[in-house]
Scaffold this motif. Structure first.
Motif, PDB file in Angstrom:
ATOM      1  N   GLU A 182      54.639  21.365  37.485  1.00  0.00           N
ATOM      2  CA  GLU A 182      53.311  21.963  37.383  1.00  0.00           C
ATOM      3  C   GLU A 182      52.899  22.122  35.926  1.00  0.00           C
ATOM      4  N   LEU A 183      51.728  21.593  35.580  1.00  0.00           N
ATOM      5  CA  LEU A 183      51.179  21.772  34.238  1.00  0.00           C
ATOM      6  C   LEU A 183      50.364  23.050  34.158  1.00  0.00           C
ATOM      7  N   TRP A 184      49.616  23.359  35.211  1.00  0.00           N
ATOM      8  CA  TRP A 184      48.914  24.634  35.315  1.00  0.00           C
ATOM      9  C   TRP A 184      48.403  24.815  36.734  1.00  0.00           C
ATOM     10  N   SER A 185      48.092  26.055  37.086  1.00  0.00           N
ATOM     11  CA  SER A 185      47.480  26.349  38.374  1.00  0.00           C
ATOM     12  C   SER A 185      46.628  27.599  38.227  1.00  0.00           C
ATOM     13  N   MET A 186      45.652  27.741  39.125  1.00  0.00           N
ATOM     14  CA  MET A 186      44.795  28.913  39.111  1.00  0.00           C
ATOM     15  C   MET A 186      44.268  29.153  40.511  1.00  0.00           C
ATOM     16  N   SER A 187      44.082  30.440  40.850  1.00  0.00           N
ATOM     17  CA  SER A 187      43.512  30.828  42.132  1.00  0.00           C
ATOM     18  C   SER A 187      42.077  31.286  41.919  1.00  0.00           C
ATOM     19  N   LEU A 188      41.195  30.894  42.820  1.00  0.00           N
ATOM     20  CA  LEU A 188      39.808  31.301  42.733  1.00  0.00           C
ATOM     21  C   LEU A 188      39.146  31.082  44.081  1.00  0.00           C
ATOM     22  N   SER A 189      38.057  31.785  44.304  1.00  0.00           N
ATOM     23  CA  SER A 189      37.339  31.674  45.578  1.00  0.00           C
ATOM     24  C   SER A 189      36.338  30.527  45.467  1.00  0.00           C
ATOM     25  N   ALA A 190      36.843  29.305  45.540  1.00  0.00           N
ATOM     26  CA  ALA A 190      35.998  28.130  45.296  1.00  0.00           C
ATOM     27  C   ALA A 190      35.189  27.768  46.528  1.00  0.00           C
ATOM     28  N   ALA A 191      33.880  27.577  46.327  1.00  0.00           N
ATOM     29  CA  ALA A 191      33.023  27.021  47.371  1.00  0.00           C
ATOM     30  C   ALA A 191      32.971  25.512  47.248  1.00  0.00           C
ATOM     31  N   THR A 204      44.111  23.450  47.487  1.00  0.00           N
ATOM     32  CA  THR A 204      44.375  23.958  48.822  1.00  0.00           C
ATOM     33  C   THR A 204      43.043  24.217  49.526  1.00  0.00           C
ATOM     34  N   PHE A 205      43.070  24.160  50.840  1.00  0.00           N
ATOM     35  CA  PHE A 205      41.881  24.382  51.651  1.00  0.00           C
ATOM     36  C   PHE A 205      42.213  25.405  52.731  1.00  0.00           C
ATOM     37  N   THR A 206      41.679  26.601  52.594  1.00  0.00           N
ATOM     38  CA  THR A 206      41.887  27.639  53.592  1.00  0.00           C
ATOM     39  C   THR A 206      40.768  28.655  53.477  1.00  0.00           C
ATOM     40  N   ASP A 207      40.356  29.196  54.637  1.00  0.00           N
ATOM     41  CA  ASP A 207      39.300  30.208  54.641  1.00  0.00           C
ATOM     42  C   ASP A 207      39.849  31.607  54.435  1.00  0.00           C
ATOM     43  N   SER A 208      41.138  31.786  54.673  1.00  0.00           N
ATOM     44  CA  SER A 208      41.710  33.128  54.643  1.00  0.00           C
ATOM     45  C   SER A 208      42.304  33.510  53.295  1.00  0.00           C
ATOM     46  N   GLU A 209      42.544  32.532  52.421  1.00  0.00           N
ATOM     47  CA  GLU A 209      43.159  32.814  51.129  1.00  0.00           C
ATOM     48  C   GLU A 209      42.376  32.124  50.021  1.00  0.00           C
ATOM     49  N   PRO A 210      42.501  32.596  48.778  1.00  0.00           N
ATOM     50  CA  PRO A 210      41.816  31.934  47.672  1.00  0.00           C
ATOM     51  C   PRO A 210      42.276  30.488  47.505  1.00  0.00           C
ATOM     52  N   THR A 211      41.364  29.657  47.050  1.00  0.00           N
ATOM     53  CA  THR A 211      41.705  28.273  46.733  1.00  0.00           C
ATOM     54  C   THR A 211      42.633  28.244  45.523  1.00  0.00           C
ATOM     55  N   VAL A 212      43.612  27.354  45.563  1.00  0.00           N
ATOM     56  CA  VAL A 212      44.498  27.148  44.422  1.00  0.00           C
ATOM     57  C   VAL A 212      44.255  25.742  43.892  1.00  0.00           C
ATOM     58  N   LEU A 213      43.899  25.655  42.612  1.00  0.00           N
ATOM     59  CA  LEU A 213      43.845  24.380  41.913  1.00  0.00           C
ATOM     60  C   LEU A 213      45.125  24.220  41.123  1.00  0.00           C
ATOM     61  N   ARG A 214      45.669  23.013  41.141  1.00  0.00           N
ATOM     62  CA  ARG A 214      46.959  22.785  40.492  1.00  0.00           C
ATOM     63  C   ARG A 214      46.981  21.379  39.916  1.00  0.00           C
ATOM     64  N   VAL A 215      47.479  21.227  38.711  1.00  0.00           N
ATOM     65  CA  VAL A 215      47.697  19.912  38.121  1.00  0.00           C
ATOM     66  C   VAL A 215      49.191  19.728  37.944  1.00  0.00           C
ATOM     67  N   ILE A 216      49.703  18.588  38.440  1.00  0.00           N
ATOM     68  CA  ILE A 216      51.133  18.323  38.363  1.00  0.00           C
ATOM     69  C   ILE A 216      51.376  16.948  37.752  1.00  0.00           C
ATOM     70  N   ARG A 258      60.375  11.966  47.490  1.00  0.00           N
ATOM     71  CA  ARG A 258      60.733  12.346  46.121  1.00  0.00           C
ATOM     72  C   ARG A 258      60.396  13.803  45.843  1.00  0.00           C
ATOM     73  N   TRP A 259      59.236  14.250  46.304  1.00  0.00           N
ATOM     74  CA  TRP A 259      58.878  15.661  46.161  1.00  0.00           C
ATOM     75  C   TRP A 259      57.771  16.009  47.144  1.00  0.00           C
ATOM     76  N   ARG A 260      57.547  17.327  47.299  1.00  0.00           N
ATOM     77  CA  ARG A 260      56.542  17.845  48.227  1.00  0.00           C
ATOM     78  C   ARG A 260      55.967  19.122  47.621  1.00  0.00           C
ATOM     79  N   VAL A 261      54.637  19.223  47.544  1.00  0.00           N
ATOM     80  CA  VAL A 261      53.992  20.401  46.958  1.00  0.00           C
ATOM     81  C   VAL A 261      52.817  20.813  47.843  1.00  0.00           C
ATOM     82  N   PRO A 262      52.394  22.089  47.769  1.00  0.00           N
ATOM     83  CA  PRO A 262      51.239  22.540  48.547  1.00  0.00           C
ATOM     84  C   PRO A 262      49.948  21.917  47.999  1.00  0.00           C
ATOM     85  N   GLY A 263      48.983  21.705  48.887  1.00  0.00           N
ATOM     86  CA  GLY A 263      47.663  21.237  48.479  1.00  0.00           C
ATOM     87  C   GLY A 263      47.436  19.763  48.760  1.00  0.00           C
ATOM     88  N   ILE A 264      46.165  19.381  48.741  1.00  0.00           N
ATOM     89  CA  ILE A 264      45.732  18.001  48.929  1.00  0.00           C
ATOM     90  C   ILE A 264      45.486  17.378  47.563  1.00  0.00           C
TER      91      ILE A 264
END
Length: 431
Positions: A191-200, A172-184, A153-159
């Motif tokens: 997409e309702l919203w998304s944000m990039s941040l260096s999440a630990a 998203t999970f990657t060491d080379s790029e900022p984490t992206v949080l997304r609510v769909i 039905r659909w496919r989006v980035p992230g777990i």
């Protein structure tokens, strides 16, 4: 009543009555009968006329996922030599039979090469979320499939790390790029919203009804943020401490507290609402903090834990002998011993050992329940399935899982284990 340890069945020592020589399977049949008699004696019941059990014809190298109405495997593609895989859907066994049913796939879809499937989860309107990632490239994606046909039905980035009625939180999970949080939205992936941040670390607080209340993020830069799950706006932000340049941090939510572990040496407790500091303590080698009934438990690197007062951070007791916590209630802790892997019931207030349950293997679980399932091998037969809770009561034997070898999991009132021939067995959990 004397309890018989089904994991230590032995042969009879008295001479047997002369009889005709049995075939190659005679010894195993005798052990099965002895084990069943012992199990039924312990349970105080009679053998059922039929039971709900099945075999999933997966090969070695397959992974099993149990959903509400279906059972899934991710298996190597037959005949392929390039590492290709496929996701197969099987019907949930729902009728008692004397012999286990051999399940037949309802549908199958390919899994992109190099991907590992982490989650297969049912959602409303006959949907199935499939979350996967590829370690080599640091990429991840979540798909929604039709549960009846496997159609995408659909496919989006992230777990998809959390889903609630109507929408899902992805990361998203990657060491080379900022984490992206997304609510769909689950229906169409809007997409309702998304944000990039260096999440630990990312954790969240849910209300008693399961509604997501807050998302809590500890960043690599040392900030702590509380995010509104509906809008993505930052409700509260705590700047990094002055000495953060030399260390790192992770944060967990426990009730109305955010507990931040910095440099594996200190724990700071903050209020979720406002991020006001409540207390700070030194806990060498701390790796995580979780709520333990009315208290907090801090896990230590290499095993061991400290139990803290959530109001002050004072240490109630500590132990180097605990490997992991399994279940906690208001007064007791069900734990795994560090050196022996035996299961113990401890007094939550003092850490004193109340009950030694012996050696059991945990059945992996993906849903909270006030009890856990455990297994113990019976040589040449399978696994004894039992139930434990934190109260200190003896393990309650439930079933004998014939030909099961291990790697067990439990979800939606089913238990699935790898069979000794490499396939999977599925059993309905007894009441």
């Amino acid at each position: 009543m004397t309890l018989i340890d089904l994991g230590e069945l032995t042969e009879r020592t008295d001479p047997p009555v002369p009889r005709r020589r049995s075939g190659p399977g005679g010894h195993r049949v005798a052990v099965v009968v002895v084990a069943l008699v012992a199990l039924l004696t312990l349970a105080g019941g009679a053998p059922p006329a039929g039971r709900i059990h099945a075999i999933v014809p997966a090969t070695l190298g397959s992974d099993l996922f149990i959903a509400a109405d279906q059972v899934f495997t991710v298996s190597p593609t037959p005949g392929a030599t390039d590492g290709s895989q496929e996701l197969l859907a099987y019907p949930r066994p729902d009728r008692p039979t004397d012999a286990p049913q051999l399940l037949t796939p309802l549908w199958r879809v390919p899994v992109p090469p190099g991907n590992r499937v982490y989650r297969v989860h049912p959602v409303a309107d006959a949907g199935v979320l499939v979350a996967m990632g590829r370690q080599e490239t640091g990429t991840s994606q979540t798909l929604r499939l039709d549960a009846h046909t496997g159609e995408e039905r659909w496919r989006v980035p992230g777990i998809a790390v959390l889903d609630t009625p109507g929408w899902a939180l992805l990361r998203t999970f990657t060491d080379s790029e900022p984490t992206v949080l997304r609510v769909i939205e689950l229906a169409d992936a809007r997409e309702l919203w998304s944000m990039s941040l260096s999440a630990a670390s990312v954790d969240y607080r849910q209300r008693d009804d399961g509604t997501l209340d807050s998302i809590v993020v500890a960043t690599v830069d040392g900030e702590v943020q509380v995010i509104d799950p509906m809008t993505g706006t930052v409700r509260h932000r705590l700047p990094p401490p002055a000495d953060h340049a030399s260390g790192y941090q992770q944060a967990w939510v426990a009730g109305d507290l955010v507990t931040v572990v910095r440099n594996s040496s200190s724990i700071t407790a903050l209020s979720v609402d406002g991020l006001t500091q409540r207390w700070q303590v030194t806990v060498p080698t701390a790796t995580y903090v979780t709520d333990c009934g009315p208290l907090l438990c801090a896990g230590l690197a290499g095993g061991g834990l400290q139990v803290l007062d959530p109001a002050t951070g004072a240490v109630r007791w500590s132990s180097d002998d605990i490997l992991d916590l399994v279940l906690v209630d208001e007064r007791h802790v069900l734990a795994v011993a560090r050196n022996t892997n035996e299961m113990l019931t401890l007094d939550l207030d003092t850490g004193a050992t109340l009950t030694e349950h012996g050696s059991w293997n945990m059945v992996a679980r993906y849903e909270y329940a006030p009890q856990v399932h455990v297994v113990r091998p019976v040589p040449e037969v399978g696994l004894v399935l039992a139930r434990l809770d934190p109260t200190g009561a003896p393990a309650r034997r439930l079933d004998l899982l014939l030909d099961a070898g291990g790697d067990c999991q439990s979800r939606y009132d089913l238990v699935g284990c790898r069979l000794r021939d490499g396939r999977y067995g599925i059993w309905q959990l007894p009441d």
